[in-house]
Scaffold this active site. Structure first.
Site, short mmCIF file in Angstrom:
data_model
loop_
_atom_site.label_atom_id
_atom_site.label_comp_id
_atom_site.label_asym_id
_atom_site.label_seq_id
_atom_site.Cartn_x
_atom_site.Cartn_y
_atom_site.Cartn_z
N LYS A 250 -58.18 56.10 41.34
CA LYS A 250 -57.33 57.29 41.14
C LYS A 250 -55.91 56.93 41.57
CE LYS A 250 -55.73 60.46 43.57
NZ LYS A 250 -54.39 60.51 42.97
N GLU B 282 -41.84 58.21 59.68
CA GLU B 282 -41.65 57.30 58.55
C GLU B 282 -40.67 57.95 57.56
OE1 GLU B 282 -45.16 56.75 56.07
OE2 GLU B 282 -44.76 54.60 56.07
N CYS C 167 -44.61 50.34 53.35
CA CYS C 167 -45.27 50.79 54.58
C CYS C 167 -44.94 49.91 55.77
CB CYS C 167 -46.78 50.81 54.35
SG CYS C 167 -47.39 49.27 53.66
#
Ligand code: NAD
Length: 492
Positions: free
Chosen positions: A185, A392, A293
């Site tokens: 997905k 973040e 990330c």
């Protein structure tokens, strides 16, 4: 690309890849992808419903339980994976270009991570499964015990938009090698490139149901996580989503790996060679416009050389070339979406409202009126407890925080809910390695930071559970089974 009056383009993807065929959606919802650099329509993708996810999971289950895949030998799987790799490599340049248009990734980086890495990963795990012992017979009180490593089953793979092809293949390749089947997905933001995997799977003759692809939003992602016929979830995305998915997998006793967010530190030591640091800044601190990330968006600088470090980072940021990611001279492309742009601009406001000093950047580039661009931005004198140092941001924004000695640098680096990447910059490699061992993070570089696809990758603390990449990742897709035999089956 031609844009017709109804906005349909030759990049539209309105069918899902299920059971080896292109299947019409059961719902009507669509996602219009806009090009990050121009905001022009790029293509429309159908969004899957729970019913589409269900059809994909059932196809994967059949391919595993009744189809040929569950009975293949490692050599047969490796051969299919190598054909798949070849079909992907042939499309590599086009795939890389499409992803750059979707999410703003500079084309050189996209060629490496979206164009080349997926085929490389398939070949790497094909090699490994051919040489890995999957069964062993040991003496036991009953005669012998067969210890085998069986495929874990049907894998639900859920991926984000920032490195869509590499992150998908970091799950698909070891899963296929182990003998699992997969439902992927992808994220709606990078829906269009996701189906290239289906095109290549057809060309490679991958048996129906072995790989299924349904682009969908969060709700149908959740339906994949909790589908009763799924055995394992492999998730990459935000820590917030990871908490929800991990909780559901815990409730279901479902295997899961979680690759989540980060807020990593680059520790500049007092003996740093600034030229080496500046040469590594792009990969370490600004990679993919900061939409990575592992970016070390917190730079920790020794007070003895603080002004020098701030100036070097600021000069680097000022010299970054912001613009069309398809131009090889561009080092900072746009944010992947309007939502991502707004998120980053919100953090720039927070930074300006704090006691931090804005050294360069801080807004949208004046010369680019279209596209989701942000100026490379440096905040100095940042207290590590500030939100811009703890949360973040996922954009080309770094903070610089001063420290007094190595112990304080380690303490600040570890003062984060995350533990994903990091780096140490020093002319003394041994000192750098010793310090790297003290930082609680899944990966860390000394005078360099770039992911090594041959080594385990993942996070400590809030950055996740489990590891992808390297031979170690095969273990995510294999389950031990011990068969206590009543006779002596040992080979003499
Ligand atoms: P996201 O968590 O919003 O979405 C990631 C994927 O999960 C998407 O496909 C989304 O549709 C799906 N999703 C979201 N909520 C879900 C739910 N409750 N159930 C099932 N599926 C769900 O993240 P994003 O904004 O797409 O990606 C950026 C994030 O990914 C950042 O936090 C980044 O650090 C992280 N990331 C981590 C790694 C790593 O390896 N650790 C790598 C790349 C990105």
């Amino acid at each position: 690309m031609t844009i017709a009056a109804d906005s349909s383009t030759d990049l539209d993807r309105t069918r899902f890849f299920i059971d080896g065929a292109w299947v019409a959606p059961k719902g009507t919802e669509t996602h219009l992808a806009l090009e990050a650099a121009t905001e022009a329509p790029l293509g429309t993708a159908s969004l899957g419903t729970d019913a589409d996810i269900d059809a994909a999971v059932r196809a994967a289950r059949r391919a595993l339980d009744d189809g040929p895949w569950g009975r293949t030998t490692p050599a047969e799987r490796a051969a299919a994976m190598r054909r798949f790799a070849e079909a992907l490599a042939a499309r590599g340049a086009d795939t890389a270009t499409l992803v750059s248009r979707e999410n703003g990734m500079p084309i050189g980086l996209s060629n490496a991570f979206n164009g080349e890495a997926p085929a490389g990963l398939l070949n790497m795990y094909a090699d490994q499964i051919e040489t890995m012992p999957l069964e062993e017979t040991r003496p036991s009180p009953s005669g012998s015990t067969v210890v085998r490593r069986a495929p874990v089953g049907v894998v639900g793979a859920i991926t984000p938009w920032n490195y869509p092809q590499a992150l998908a293949m970091m799950k698909i390749a070891p899963a296929l090698a182990a003998g699992c089947t997969v439902v992927l997905k992808p994220s709606p933001e990078t829906a269009l490139d996701g189906y290239i995997l289906g095109d290549a799977a057809v060309e490679a003759g991958l048996p129906p149901g072995v790989l299924n692809i349904v682009v969908a939003g969060r709700e149908s992602g959740a339906a994949l996580v909790s589908h009763p016929l799924v055995d394992k979830i492999a998730f990459t995305g935000s820590t917030a989503a990871g908490r929800i998915i991990g909780a559901e997998c815990g409730r279901l006793i479902r295997r899961c790996t979680l690759e989540l967010g980060g807020k990593s530190a680059a520790i500049v030591l007092d003996d740093v060679d600034l030229d080496t640091f500046v040469a590594g800044l792009d990969n370490a601190c600004f990679q993919n416009n900061g939409q990575t990330c592992t970016v070390q968006s917190r730079i920790l600088a020794p007070r003895s050389r603080y002004a020098e470090v701030v100036e070097a980072v600021a000069q680097f940021a000022r010299e970054m070339v912001v613009g069309d990611p398809l131009d090889p001279a561009v080092t900072c492309g746009p944010m992947a979406s309007k939502a991502q742009l707004d998120r980053v601009l919100g953090y720039l406001d927070l930074g300006r409202a704090s006691d931090a000093r804005l050294v360069t950047g801080g807004g949208r580039p004046a010369n680019l009126s279209r596209g989701w661009f942000v100026e490379p931005t440096v905040f100095a004198d940042v207290d590590n407890r500030e939100r811009i140092a703890q949360e973040e941001i996922f954009g080309p924004v770094v903070t610089i925080t001063p420290y007094d000695d190595d112990d304080e640098a380690v303490r600040i680096a570890n003062d984060s809910e995350y533990g994903l990447g990091g780096s140490v910059w020093t002319t003394d490699e041994h000192r750098g390695l010793a310090l790297a061992r003290r930082v609680r993070t899944g990966t860390i570089g000394v005078n360099y930071y770039l992911q090594d696809l041959g080594a385990p990758f993942g996070g400590m603390k809030g950055s996740g559970i489990g590891r992808e990449l390297g031979p170690e990742a095969l273990g995510n897709y294999l389950e031990f089974q011990s068969i206590y035999a009543s006779a002596d089956h040992l080979d003499h």
